[in-house]
Design a protein around this motif. Structure first.
Motif, PDB file in Angstrom:
ATOM      1  N   GLU A 385      12.707  -0.613   3.024  1.00  0.00           N
ATOM      2  CA  GLU A 385      11.341  -0.692   3.513  1.00  0.00           C
ATOM      3  C   GLU A 385      11.037   0.464   4.454  1.00  0.00           C
ATOM      4  O   GLU A 385      11.949   1.050   5.050  1.00  0.00           O
ATOM      5  CB  GLU A 385      11.104  -2.018   4.240  1.00  0.00           C
ATOM      6  N   SER A 386       9.769   0.791   4.582  1.00  0.00           N
ATOM      7  CA  SER A 386       9.333   1.856   5.480  1.00  0.00           C
ATOM      8  C   SER A 386       8.294   1.302   6.445  1.00  0.00           C
ATOM      9  O   SER A 386       7.407   0.549   6.045  1.00  0.00           O
ATOM     10  CB  SER A 386       8.733   3.021   4.695  1.00  0.00           C
ATOM     11  N   PHE A 387       8.421   1.715   7.701  1.00  0.00           N
ATOM     12  CA  PHE A 387       7.471   1.308   8.742  1.00  0.00           C
ATOM     13  C   PHE A 387       6.751   2.514   9.334  1.00  0.00           C
ATOM     14  O   PHE A 387       6.102   2.392  10.366  1.00  0.00           O
ATOM     15  CB  PHE A 387       8.196   0.535   9.848  1.00  0.00           C
ATOM     16  N   ASN A 388       6.873   3.660   8.704  1.00  0.00           N
ATOM     17  CA  ASN A 388       6.268   4.895   9.205  1.00  0.00           C
ATOM     18  C   ASN A 388       4.894   5.063   8.574  1.00  0.00           C
ATOM     19  O   ASN A 388       4.776   5.325   7.380  1.00  0.00           O
ATOM     20  CB  ASN A 388       7.155   6.093   8.885  1.00  0.00           C
ATOM     21  N   THR A 389       3.851   4.924   9.383  1.00  0.00           N
ATOM     22  CA  THR A 389       2.488   5.032   8.868  1.00  0.00           C
ATOM     23  C   THR A 389       2.209   6.418   8.324  1.00  0.00           C
ATOM     24  O   THR A 389       1.607   6.587   7.262  1.00  0.00           O
ATOM     25  CB  THR A 389       1.476   4.689   9.982  1.00  0.00           C
ATOM     26  N   LEU A 390       2.644   7.449   9.053  1.00  0.00           N
ATOM     27  CA  LEU A 390       2.336   8.814   8.646  1.00  0.00           C
ATOM     28  C   LEU A 390       2.982   9.186   7.323  1.00  0.00           C
ATOM     29  O   LEU A 390       2.386   9.863   6.498  1.00  0.00           O
ATOM     30  CB  LEU A 390       2.783   9.801   9.730  1.00  0.00           C
ATOM     31  N   ILE A 579       9.604   1.251   0.370  1.00  0.00           N
ATOM     32  CA  ILE A 579       8.490   0.375   0.009  1.00  0.00           C
ATOM     33  C   ILE A 579       7.757  -0.016   1.284  1.00  0.00           C
ATOM     34  O   ILE A 579       8.373  -0.381   2.291  1.00  0.00           O
ATOM     35  CB  ILE A 579       9.001  -0.882  -0.714  1.00  0.00           C
ATOM     36  N   GLY A 580       6.436   0.080   1.271  1.00  0.00           N
ATOM     37  CA  GLY A 580       5.653  -0.321   2.434  1.00  0.00           C
ATOM     38  C   GLY A 580       6.020  -1.721   2.893  1.00  0.00           C
ATOM     39  O   GLY A 580       6.247  -2.614   2.070  1.00  0.00           O
TER      40      GLY A 580
END
Length: 840
Positions: A385-390, A579-580
């Motif tokens: 998972e990814s937590f990086n908005t940019l 994955i968001g």
């Protein structure tokens, strides 16, 4: 009258409702639950640390020439001067740089002195256009004064501005692409311009009504709507709305062959599609309401608006679409005419070949499909998972470039420092404890540095430490490091003799860690609840216990295969960071709620074919007669979700790909192959405990199997109608329903009249919440009982709809009462956050 009603409603609502964009809340959707430690820390920092009510823009200045340090310093001097003049934007509160704060040089200058940071705290709301314009002015000034040095504006202010720009650019493309794609597919299916326009007009009306009602509810503080929710609503309504229109109009074309009167034909079409369409809409609406149990704002605020949209779309489908078709007359089938349209709706021979394949080798078909789904699920081995908005922007932004510069020159953790907060009962300003605590924090794992000058608040009882990790603050490793860091700070406080110490950690890393924890819990809970809802709808629809079990199992397999394929394509092939963090939950909810529709269509037809045929022939007939229309509906739904892949946001791209892929799996593999193969293998036990009776002989020869389309959920017009025989226990059920309805109505009326007329000023917030909760629970029970009785007694759509609408009146009166009480001051407005200065 029906068309005029919808036009009037849409016009009136548009006149009184605010624009949806003006009430969108994109901030809360990206926050952890309000009760989490990171949110308590954020509120505490804002309350006790000066200038924390601003949003900082971070200007990164870097030079790579021979005299980089001097060149960078000169650029910083010029930028600081420009932002300190009276002509600077009004939102610029101050400037923090090596010019205005020389003591902070250790934190503002890189190790080789080739790069420096300029902090620009800005006032106002990042969602306001004036704030975004001010950030653009800061960027312009920084670029002009930087000269030959490289400069980028990032930080929370820059990120918020870029986010708005990315979303605003994508919404127009999304709407236009969706309309064009759906129109092309409908023209290919109908081969009639007017018939293709009917679903688009219906979707447009439903979308307008849903948006205006949603805007009113959001403005009243009853629901929240984000940009992502609005984007998904667009494709959801286009997909679901055109599906419903396709099913109803296809049945209308068939009915016209036996019933020349157009009004009676459209009534027949609506009646024979009512059961499956209502089951479909009910499943989606209930699945959306299941999100209300979530603690995560991103999930909890997602459901009500989408549930509203689907409910409005279903109502429009059953009223406006038939009305438009009747008004257009025979011209709706121009230029081919009704006969050619009906022949095209009878389906192609390919579905007969598919049915023959399933009948010949059900074991091999089921095994092959399951094996393929398992292979697709293997993509989950690369899941992260990814937590990086940019990193989720699929287009270049200045804020992302600035973040990369900070990482390269100052270290990965500098882009998002954390704040460790230690609270005590005693004043710590003259105590050696803060220094000892700082040393303990510095010795924790993955800590790069601790700020040299801790800040104090709350009369010295609270100490704030700026802590930088040596990890990417958005990585899973950084999120895992938050809990050990909190334990290390607590142990250091105990060792320093701080009594009753409370330790909190704020910052983006801590917030993402709390978001991850909440999402993990919510996803599991919601998944179980949605599966239970789907199973309950299937039990009521099919009157079977076994069938819902294997149908739900196919949905789970479909989800795992879809998520595996999405992970492989977006992460392994395209190179996404992950994955968001919310995408997995979104995929499960929508794929299960929408994918079950196609199971509903084929199994509904199967139960009806059992009236005249044995199970083996019934499932073959159901497959051939649901092939054409349902496949067309699935293709449209998949295409509309695929339009989300045009969006420049990772989460929407991934969600769009997953939904398109998963719907195609359900449409062309699970519904026509796996489900019929399972039913074929189970035979008479497919609907256990219901056992098929002796098939009755039709009064007329059976029509060719291809002569009926997928939307049929009743026997064809050539088949005799079986007399309706009340089932055992129906009388008791109807009497119980009637008495419960009367009691509920009287209770609601009495309570509401009492609250409106004899309002008690001492009524508390808790009292109103309990009042609303009881009414909401009673409403849900009442509607479920209405559906149960309607299915048991085979009520027609009209009676069921009227009772459901009547049941909805009291809860809406409750909502209106609460809004009135708040606006007239009889009940306080909702508090934004609890008092952060109070002791935890």
């Amino acid at each position: 009258m029906v068309v005029a009603f919808w036009v009037l409603i849409a016009g009136l609502l548009a006149g009184v409702a605010p624009t949806l964009e003006s009430v969108e809340d994109n901030a809360s959707a990206n926050l952890p639950p309000a009760a989490s430690d990171s949110m308590k820390a954020r509120d505490l920092v804002r309350a006790q640390v000066p200038d924390q009510d601003t949003t900082p823009a971070i200007i990164v200045v870097r030079d790579e020439g021979a005299d980089a340090a001097a060149s960078t310093q000169q650029a910083v001097i010029r930028i600081t001067s420009a932002l300190s003049e009276s002509t600077r934007p009004d939102q610029v509160a101050s400037v923090i740089s090596t010019v205005t704060a020389p003591d902070a040089a250790a934190e503002l200058v890189s190790r080789d002195r080739s790069a420096q940071l300029v902090i620009v705290p800005m006032t106002g709301s990042p969602s306001d256009e004036s704030f975004q314009n001010a950030v653009d002015e800061v960027r312009s000034l920084a670029s002009d004064r930087a000269g030959p040095t490289e400069v980028a504006v990032t930080g929370p202010a820059g990120i918020a501005t870029d986010t708005v720009k990315v979303f605003s650019g994508g919404d127009k493309v999304l709407l236009l692409a969706t309309i064009l794609l759906v129109l092309v597919i409908l023209l290919a299916i109908y081969r009639s311009p007017l018939m293709a326009l009917v679903p688009l007009v219906a979707v447009g009306v439903a979308m307008r009504v849903a948006e205006t009602v949603g805007a009113l509810l959001a403005d009243a503080g009853l629901i929240t709507v984000s940009s992502q929710t609005a984007s998904i609503m667009t494709v959801l309504l286009f997909g679901v709305g055109t599906d419903y229109a396709l099913i109803i109009t296809a049945r209308y074309r068939e009915a016209l062959l036996d019933e020349p009167d157009r009004a009676r034909a459209i009534r027949t079409a609506v009646r024979r599609t009512a059961e499956s369409v209502l089951a479909s809409a009910s499943t989606i609406v209930l699945a959306m309401f299941a999100l209300l149990v979530a603690a995560s704002p991103a999930l909890r605020g997602f459901g009500p608006y989408l549930a509203l949209g689907v409910a409005v779309m279903a109502l429009v489908a059953f009223t406006l679409i038939p009305a438009l078709v009747l008004l257009l007359g025979k011209g709706v089938f121009w230029p081919g005419g009704v006969d050619k349209a009906a022949k095209r709706g009878r389906g192609a021979g390919v579905w007969h070949r598919v049915a023959a394949l399933v009948a010949k080798a059900p074991v091999r078909v089921a095994s092959a499909v399951v094996a393929l789904l398992v292979v697709l699920s293997a993509g989950l081995l690369g899941y992260q998972e990814s937590f990086n908005t940019l990193s989720g922007f699929r287009t270049a932004t200045e804020s992302e470039r600035g973040q990369h510069l900070i990482q390269e020159e100052f270290g990965p953790g500098e882009i998002a420092p954390s704040t460790v907060i230690v609270r005590s009962r005693d004043d710590l300003r003259s105590s050696p404890a803060p220094a000892d605590i700082a040393a303990g924090i510095a010795g924790a794992g993955h800590v790069s540095r601790v700020g040299e000058h801790p800040r104090y608040g709350g009369n010295g009882t609270t100490v704030f430490y700026d802590v930088v990790l040596d990890l990417d603050p958005y990585s899973s490793e950084a999120l895992d490091a938050i809990a050990p860091l909190q334990e290390a700070a607590r142990a250091a406080a105990d060792a320093a003799g701080v009594r009753d110490a409370t330790v909190l950690i704020g910052g983006e890393t801590a917030q993402n860690a709390d978001i991850r924890s909440a999402l993990d819990r919510d996803t599991t809970l919601i998944a179980l609840l949605v599966l239970a809802i789907v199973a309950a709808v299937l039990v009521l629809l099919l009157r079977s216990i076994l069938a819902p079990l294997y149908l739900v199992a196919t949905l789970i397999l479909s989800f795992l295969a879809t998520l595996g394929a999405t992970t492989f394509f977006t992460v392994t092939v395209l190179g996404d960071e992950g994955i968001g963090n919310r995408v997995t939950a979104y995929i499960f909810i929508f794929l299960v709620a929408l994918g079950v529709d196609y199971n509903i269509f084929i199994m509904s037809r199967f139960t009806q074919e059992l009236r005249t045929q044995p199970p083996a022939k019934a499932i073959t007939a159901a497959l051939t007669r649901t092939g054409g229309v349902v496949s067309s509906a699935g293709l449209i739904l998949a295409a509309t979700f695929a339009v989300l892949m045009t969006q420049p946001i990772r989460e929407l791209f991934q969600f769009g790909f997953a939904m398109a892929f998963g719907i195609l799996l359900d449409t062309f593999l699970i519904r026509p192959l796996l489900v019929p193969a399972i039913v074929r293998l189970l035979g008479d036990r497919a609907l256990w405990p219901t056992r098929p009776g002796t098939p009755r002989t039709p009064a007329t020869p059976a029509a060719d199997p291809s002569a009926t389309d997928a939307s049929a959920t009743e026997p064809s017009a050539t088949e005799p109608s079986a007399p309706r025989v009340p089932e055992a226990g129906s009388g008791y059920l109807l009497r119980a329903f009637t008495w419960i309805a009367v009691i509920e109505a009287c209770t609601w009326a009495g309570l509401l009249v009492g609250m409106y007329v004899k309002y008690v000023p001492e009524t508390t917030e808790l009292g109103v919440r309990i009042f609303g909760t009881l009414h909401g629970a009673a409403f849900v029970v009442y509607v479920l009982l209405t559906v149960l009785v309607a299915i048991r007694l085979k009520w027609r759509l009209g009676r069921t709809t009227i009772l459901a609408l009547l049941a909805a009146v009291p809860p809406f009166m409750t909502i209106a009462f609460e809004v009135w009480a708040r606006r007239t001051g009889r009940l306080p407005e909702r508090a934004v956050a609890a008092d952060p200065t109070a002791a935890p």
